[in-house]
Motif scaffolding. Structure first.
Motif, PDB file in Angstrom:
ATOM      1  N   TYR A  29     136.140  11.000 109.006  1.00  0.00           N
ATOM      2  CA  TYR A  29     137.327   9.628 108.343  1.00  0.00           C
ATOM      3  C   TYR A  29     137.779  10.042 106.875  1.00  0.00           C
ATOM      4  O   TYR A  29     137.182  10.837 105.848  1.00  0.00           O
ATOM      5  CB  TYR A  29     136.100   8.806 107.937  1.00  0.00           C
ATOM      6  CG  TYR A  29     135.430   8.649 109.090  1.00  0.00           C
ATOM      7  CD1 TYR A  29     135.410   7.721 109.377  1.00  0.00           C
ATOM      8  CD2 TYR A  29     133.747   9.058 109.246  1.00  0.00           C
ATOM      9  CE1 TYR A  29     135.136   6.882 110.656  1.00  0.00           C
ATOM     10  CE2 TYR A  29     133.458   8.922 110.886  1.00  0.00           C
ATOM     11  CZ  TYR A  29     133.491   8.008 111.030  1.00  0.00           C
ATOM     12  OH  TYR A  29     133.202   7.336 112.079  1.00  0.00           O
ATOM     13  N   ILE A  30     138.954  10.081 106.680  1.00  0.00           N
ATOM     14  CA  ILE A  30     140.041  10.612 105.323  1.00  0.00           C
ATOM     15  C   ILE A  30     140.703   9.073 104.672  1.00  0.00           C
ATOM     16  O   ILE A  30     140.557   8.323 105.564  1.00  0.00           O
ATOM     17  CB  ILE A  30     140.944  10.974 106.503  1.00  0.00           C
ATOM     18  CG1 ILE A  30     141.187  12.581 106.717  1.00  0.00           C
ATOM     19  CG2 ILE A  30     142.195  11.695 105.397  1.00  0.00           C
ATOM     20  CD1 ILE A  30     140.266  13.095 106.192  1.00  0.00           C
ATOM     21  N   VAL A  69     135.629  11.399 103.670  1.00  0.00           N
ATOM     22  CA  VAL A  69     134.066  11.137 103.416  1.00  0.00           C
ATOM     23  C   VAL A  69     133.546  10.831 104.498  1.00  0.00           C
ATOM     24  O   VAL A  69     133.934  10.909 106.062  1.00  0.00           O
ATOM     25  CB  VAL A  69     134.992   9.378 102.495  1.00  0.00           C
ATOM     26  CG1 VAL A  69     135.912  10.350 101.255  1.00  0.00           C
ATOM     27  CG2 VAL A  69     135.660   9.023 103.628  1.00  0.00           C
ATOM     28  N   LYS A  70     132.070  10.482 104.080  1.00  0.00           N
ATOM     29  CA  LYS A  70     131.597  10.293 104.763  1.00  0.00           C
ATOM     30  C   LYS A  70     131.498   8.749 105.861  1.00  0.00           C
ATOM     31  O   LYS A  70     132.521   7.776 104.941  1.00  0.00           O
ATOM     32  CB  LYS A  70     129.550  10.239 104.485  1.00  0.00           C
ATOM     33  CG  LYS A  70     129.533  11.649 104.079  1.00  0.00           C
ATOM     34  CD  LYS A  70     127.988  11.129 103.219  1.00  0.00           C
ATOM     35  CE  LYS A  70     127.572  12.472 103.493  1.00  0.00           C
ATOM     36  NZ  LYS A  70     127.866  13.662 102.098  1.00  0.00           N
ATOM     37  N   LYS A  71     130.850   8.540 106.756  1.00  0.00           N
ATOM     38  CA  LYS A  71     131.687   7.022 107.615  1.00  0.00           C
ATOM     39  C   LYS A  71     130.797   5.982 106.203  1.00  0.00           C
ATOM     40  O   LYS A  71     131.348   4.932 106.283  1.00  0.00           O
ATOM     41  CB  LYS A  71     130.851   6.934 109.085  1.00  0.00           C
ATOM     42  CG  LYS A  71     130.886   5.672 109.509  1.00  0.00           C
ATOM     43  CD  LYS A  71     130.883   5.779 110.648  1.00  0.00           C
ATOM     44  CE  LYS A  71     131.170   4.747 111.986  1.00  0.00           C
ATOM     45  NZ  LYS A  71     131.884   3.639 111.365  1.00  0.00           N
ATOM     46  N   LYS A  72     129.701   5.948 106.209  1.00  0.00           N
ATOM     47  CA  LYS A  72     129.379   5.013 105.056  1.00  0.00           C
ATOM     48  C   LYS A  72     130.329   4.979 103.929  1.00  0.00           C
ATOM     49  O   LYS A  72     130.694   3.623 103.682  1.00  0.00           O
ATOM     50  CB  LYS A  72     128.041   5.298 104.821  1.00  0.00           C
ATOM     51  CG  LYS A  72     127.458   4.340 103.592  1.00  0.00           C
ATOM     52  CD  LYS A  72     126.199   5.068 103.466  1.00  0.00           C
ATOM     53  CE  LYS A  72     126.070   3.990 101.489  1.00  0.00           C
ATOM     54  NZ  LYS A  72     123.935   4.766 101.686  1.00  0.00           N
ATOM     55  N   VAL A  73     130.680   5.638 103.395  1.00  0.00           N
ATOM     56  CA  VAL A  73     132.275   5.557 102.514  1.00  0.00           C
ATOM     57  C   VAL A  73     133.035   4.849 102.726  1.00  0.00           C
ATOM     58  O   VAL A  73     133.438   4.271 102.547  1.00  0.00           O
ATOM     59  CB  VAL A  73     132.183   6.526 101.770  1.00  0.00           C
ATOM     60  CG1 VAL A  73     133.347   6.941 100.643  1.00  0.00           C
ATOM     61  CG2 VAL A  73     130.445   6.989 101.029  1.00  0.00           C
ATOM     62  N   TYR A  74     133.633   5.689 103.821  1.00  0.00           N
ATOM     63  CA  TYR A  74     134.573   4.653 105.010  1.00  0.00           C
ATOM     64  C   TYR A  74     134.655   3.157 104.433  1.00  0.00           C
ATOM     65  O   TYR A  74     135.609   2.753 105.088  1.00  0.00           O
ATOM     66  CB  TYR A  74     134.869   5.928 105.899  1.00  0.00           C
ATOM     67  CG  TYR A  74     136.244   5.533 106.316  1.00  0.00           C
ATOM     68  CD1 TYR A  74     136.686   6.365 106.177  1.00  0.00           C
ATOM     69  CD2 TYR A  74     136.304   4.255 107.808  1.00  0.00           C
ATOM     70  CE1 TYR A  74     138.641   6.073 106.949  1.00  0.00           C
ATOM     71  CE2 TYR A  74     137.473   4.459 108.238  1.00  0.00           C
ATOM     72  CZ  TYR A  74     138.134   4.851 108.149  1.00  0.00           C
ATOM     73  OH  TYR A  74     139.503   4.173 109.064  1.00  0.00           O
ATOM     74  N   VAL A 101     134.792  15.578  98.532  1.00  0.00           N
ATOM     75  CA  VAL A 101     134.408  14.559  97.717  1.00  0.00           C
ATOM     76  C   VAL A 101     132.789  14.118  97.097  1.00  0.00           C
ATOM     77  O   VAL A 101     131.757  14.565  97.847  1.00  0.00           O
ATOM     78  CB  VAL A 101     134.210  12.880  98.267  1.00  0.00           C
ATOM     79  CG1 VAL A 101     134.175  11.906  97.190  1.00  0.00           C
ATOM     80  CG2 VAL A 101     136.093  12.924  98.887  1.00  0.00           C
ATOM     81  N   LEU A 102     132.882  14.844  95.466  1.00  0.00           N
ATOM     82  CA  LEU A 102     131.458  14.382  94.626  1.00  0.00           C
ATOM     83  C   LEU A 102     130.860  13.153  94.301  1.00  0.00           C
ATOM     84  O   LEU A 102     130.076  13.124  94.662  1.00  0.00           O
ATOM     85  CB  LEU A 102     131.550  14.854  93.634  1.00  0.00           C
ATOM     86  CG  LEU A 102     131.703  16.656  94.011  1.00  0.00           C
ATOM     87  CD1 LEU A 102     132.201  17.312  92.785  1.00  0.00           C
ATOM     88  CD2 LEU A 102     131.271  17.787  94.123  1.00  0.00           C
ATOM     89  N   SER A 103     131.840  12.287  94.265  1.00  0.00           N
ATOM     90  CA  SER A 103     131.787  10.497  94.248  1.00  0.00           C
ATOM     91  C   SER A 103     132.818   9.616  94.354  1.00  0.00           C
ATOM     92  O   SER A 103     133.809  10.400  93.544  1.00  0.00           O
ATOM     93  CB  SER A 103     131.004  10.324  92.425  1.00  0.00           C
ATOM     94  OG  SER A 103     132.066  10.717  91.179  1.00  0.00           O
ATOM     95  N   LEU A 104     132.619   8.609  94.392  1.00  0.00           N
ATOM     96  CA  LEU A 104     133.593   7.870  94.409  1.00  0.00           C
ATOM     97  C   LEU A 104     133.621   6.301  94.408  1.00  0.00           C
ATOM     98  O   LEU A 104     131.957   6.379  94.972  1.00  0.00           O
ATOM     99  CB  LEU A 104     134.120   7.771  96.212  1.00  0.00           C
ATOM    100  CG  LEU A 104     134.998   6.485  96.686  1.00  0.00           C
ATOM    101  CD1 LEU A 104     136.341   7.209  95.615  1.00  0.00           C
ATOM    102  CD2 LEU A 104     135.341   7.197  98.218  1.00  0.00           C
TER     103      LEU A 104
END
Length: 176
Positions: free
Chosen positions: A124-125, A141-146, A166-169
């Protein structure tokens, strides 16, 4: 796909932020875990491949001499060494990126999400607007973040520049 309007005066990139002890330990853990499952998986694959080859050669074993068995084993060992070499070369490449991240620190970007996409390999980009017009920063990024962030969302992202991790978003409510 809708076009996102970008106010470049609100985009800010802070570079070379020193790493915390936790982030340094995270890179050390990545280094340690890189070879963790490799040998077992490759040996299992080579054994399965060897068993398949043996199944197709089962009628030919009566004609085998001792050197045929030695060649058979040598082929399996050379296949393992070939995969080990490829894995080691990939490790050297990734280790170089980790070293650069340790030397240069992390980046913090206050930006807008301009696009999102999923690759064929289930990666996931998210693409963020860069500081200048036309500049884009793509980070996996991870799917949850996406799923959590939509295109056009104003965010604050902290990431490793070279290893693209990515460390934090977080949402950035301060951007208007």
């Amino acid at each position: 796909m809708t076009k996102v309007l970008i106010d470049y005066s609100q985009i800010y990139l802070q570079e070379n932020i020193p790493l915390s002890e936790e982030e340094v330990n995270m890179i050390a853990t990545h280094k340690k875990d890189f070879f963790k499952d490799f040998s077992g998986v490759v040996i299992a694959v080579i054994m399965i491949t060897t068993l398949i080859a043996a199944f197709f050669l089962k009628n030919e074993f009566k004609n085998f001499k001792y050197y045929h068995y030695i060649l058979f084993i040598a082929a399996a060992v050379s296949l393992y060494l070939f995969f080990l070499l490829i894995h080691w070369l990939i490790y050297q490449y990734v280790k170089g990126r980790w070293k650069k991240d340790l030397e240069n620190g992390k980046n913090r970007l206050k930006s807008i999400i301009i696009s999102k996409h999923k690759t064929e390999g289930d990666e996931y980009i998210i693409t963020f607007a860069g500081c200048s017009k036309g500049e884009k920063i793509r980070l996996p990024v991870k799917k949850k973040v996406y799923d959590e962030y939509e295109t056009g969302t104003k965010v604050m992202v902290t990431y490793f520049k070279y290893s693209k991790e990515v460390l934090s978003l977080d949402h950035d409510e301060r951007m208007n």
